[in-house]
Motif scaffolding. Structure first.
Motif, PDB file in Angstrom:
ATOM      1  N   LEU A  44      -5.900  26.804  25.923  1.00  0.00           N
ATOM      2  CA  LEU A  44      -5.043  26.400  26.972  1.00  0.00           C
ATOM      3  C   LEU A  44      -4.459  25.048  26.706  1.00  0.00           C
ATOM      4  CD1 LEU A  44      -4.840  27.690  30.096  1.00  0.00           C
ATOM      5  CD2 LEU A  44      -5.998  25.690  30.563  1.00  0.00           C
ATOM      6  N   VAL A  90     -11.474  28.930  26.273  1.00  0.00           N
ATOM      7  CA  VAL A  90     -12.635  29.631  26.746  1.00  0.00           C
ATOM      8  C   VAL A  90     -12.692  30.647  26.089  1.00  0.00           C
ATOM      9  CG1 VAL A  90     -13.232  31.135  28.784  1.00  0.00           C
ATOM     10  CG2 VAL A  90     -11.945  28.860  29.341  1.00  0.00           C
ATOM     11  N   HIS A 118     -16.725  27.208  28.199  1.00  0.00           N
ATOM     12  CA  HIS A 118     -15.526  26.423  28.289  1.00  0.00           C
ATOM     13  C   HIS A 118     -15.742  25.215  27.583  1.00  0.00           C
ATOM     14  CE1 HIS A 118     -12.836  24.557  31.574  1.00  0.00           C
ATOM     15  NE2 HIS A 118     -12.175  24.680  30.570  1.00  0.00           N
ATOM     16  N   HIS A 124      -6.822  31.663  33.925  1.00  0.00           N
ATOM     17  CA  HIS A 124      -7.834  30.318  33.793  1.00  0.00           C
ATOM     18  C   HIS A 124      -8.101  29.899  34.884  1.00  0.00           C
ATOM     19  CE1 HIS A 124      -9.534  27.083  31.739  1.00  0.00           C
ATOM     20  NE2 HIS A 124      -8.910  26.129  32.351  1.00  0.00           N
ATOM     21  N   CYS A 184     -11.866  29.084  36.672  1.00  0.00           N
ATOM     22  CA  CYS A 184     -12.322  27.843  36.885  1.00  0.00           C
ATOM     23  C   CYS A 184     -12.626  27.371  38.430  1.00  0.00           C
ATOM     24  CB  CYS A 184     -11.633  26.578  36.506  1.00  0.00           C
ATOM     25  SG  CYS A 184     -11.307  26.764  34.658  1.00  0.00           S
TER      26      CYS A 184
END
Length: 300
Positions: free
Chosen positions: A135, A143, A152, A215, A219
């Motif tokens: 990311l 991840v 993560h 994501h 999260c």
């Protein structure tokens, strides 16, 4: 270190290079289109070449990229015979990747990512042994799903090292709704389904970048991401090998569910590397609603 870990370590090095590359506002389009018909940014080509070069130096079977028409098979070294007893043989490993998912968002400085699926012997969802994504946002993060655990990480530029943040486990019910596709091309049943989540108080979260949106669901503990069959894309838009299967594996390893509406995504086959499919990712509550709504629809 297992062979899978060796591959991931090399990809991590590549992600740091990509992150540095993205510090420049390089949004020029090339004169090329990829195998899916998308116009390629020059940075797409650079990212594809960088990860392709990394994978070419490993003694894997081969790799496939969203930006390339065909699988690249790697000439293997005959002398390489050492394998760990609990690991997959390096020469049977295939990697499929999307070098820069959401690259059209670069000009507006939104988060984008890179997606990887690591397969054993053959490019089929059931053969996935690990998935990961990077990311590129305010922070560089990764991840990774391996051995049914989703982990993560964040990259610390001061230490030049990846640091563990947490293991990810979805709650059984979330609060986010990320519906993909152009609304005017949704089927009535899907539109009603999306609206039902909003009527329950779900929040709209959709950037147009698959990595960023999924994501956020991971999260934030749960929710629903959907990219259905539409009137203009009967088989959906997202590609099985590069995007859908890797995220399906990650969601399943995170206590989530991933289907095409009527069937588990990792159980559907693929005959060519650029096939797409409708897809739904989410926590158990939302995915049970998807199953009840789509049970009459059978996708190929």
């Amino acid at each position: 270190m297992s062979n899978i870990d060796k591959i991931i370590k090399e990809l991590q090095k590549g992600a740091v290079q990509i992150s540095n590359l993205l510090q420049k506002r390089n949004i020029e389009y090339s004169n090329n289109s990829n195998a899916s018909g998308d116009n390629q940014l020059k940075v797409d080509i650079l990212a594809d070449k960088l990860f392709g070069n990394i994978l070419s130096e490993l003694n894997i079977k081969g790799f496939a990229s969203e930006e390339r028409d065909e699988i690249v098979f790697i000439k293997q070294n005959n002398y390489y015979t050492e394998i760990e007893s609990d690991d997959i043989k390096m020469q049977s490993i295939l990697v499929a990747y999307d070098p820069l998912d959401g690259s059209s968002l670069i000009d507006s400085n939104l988060t984008i990512g890179s997606i990887f699926g690591i397969y054993d012997t053959e490019f089929q969802g059931k053969n996935l042994v690990s998935s990961l994504y990077f990311l590129y946002g305010p922070r560089l993060e990764m991840v990774m799903a391996k051995d049914c655990v989703t982990s993560h990480y964040i990259y610390d530029y001061t230490k030049h090292a990846w640091e563990f943040i947490q293991n990810i486990t979805l709650q059984d019910k979330g609060k986010l709704n990320s519906p993909g596709g152009t609304q005017k091309n949704w089927h009535k049943k899907h539109k009603k389904l999306v609206e039902s989540f909003f009527n329950e108080g779900y929040r709209l979260r959709y950037s147009g970048g698959m990595v960023a949106d999924l994501h956020q669901i991971l999260c934030k503990g749960g929710g629903i991401f959907s990219y259905p069959s539409t009137t203009d894309s009967i088989n959906g838009k997202l590609r099985k090998l590069f995007e859908v299967f890797p995220f399906a594996y990650i969601f399943e390893c995170s206590n989530g569910v991933a289907t095409n509406g009527s069937k588990r995504l990792l159980d559907i086959g693929t005959k060519e590397i650029h096939e797409s499919t409708p897809c739904f990712f989410g926590s158990k509550y939302e995915m049970n609603i998807i199953a009840n709504s789509y049970q009459e629809i059978q996708y190929k």
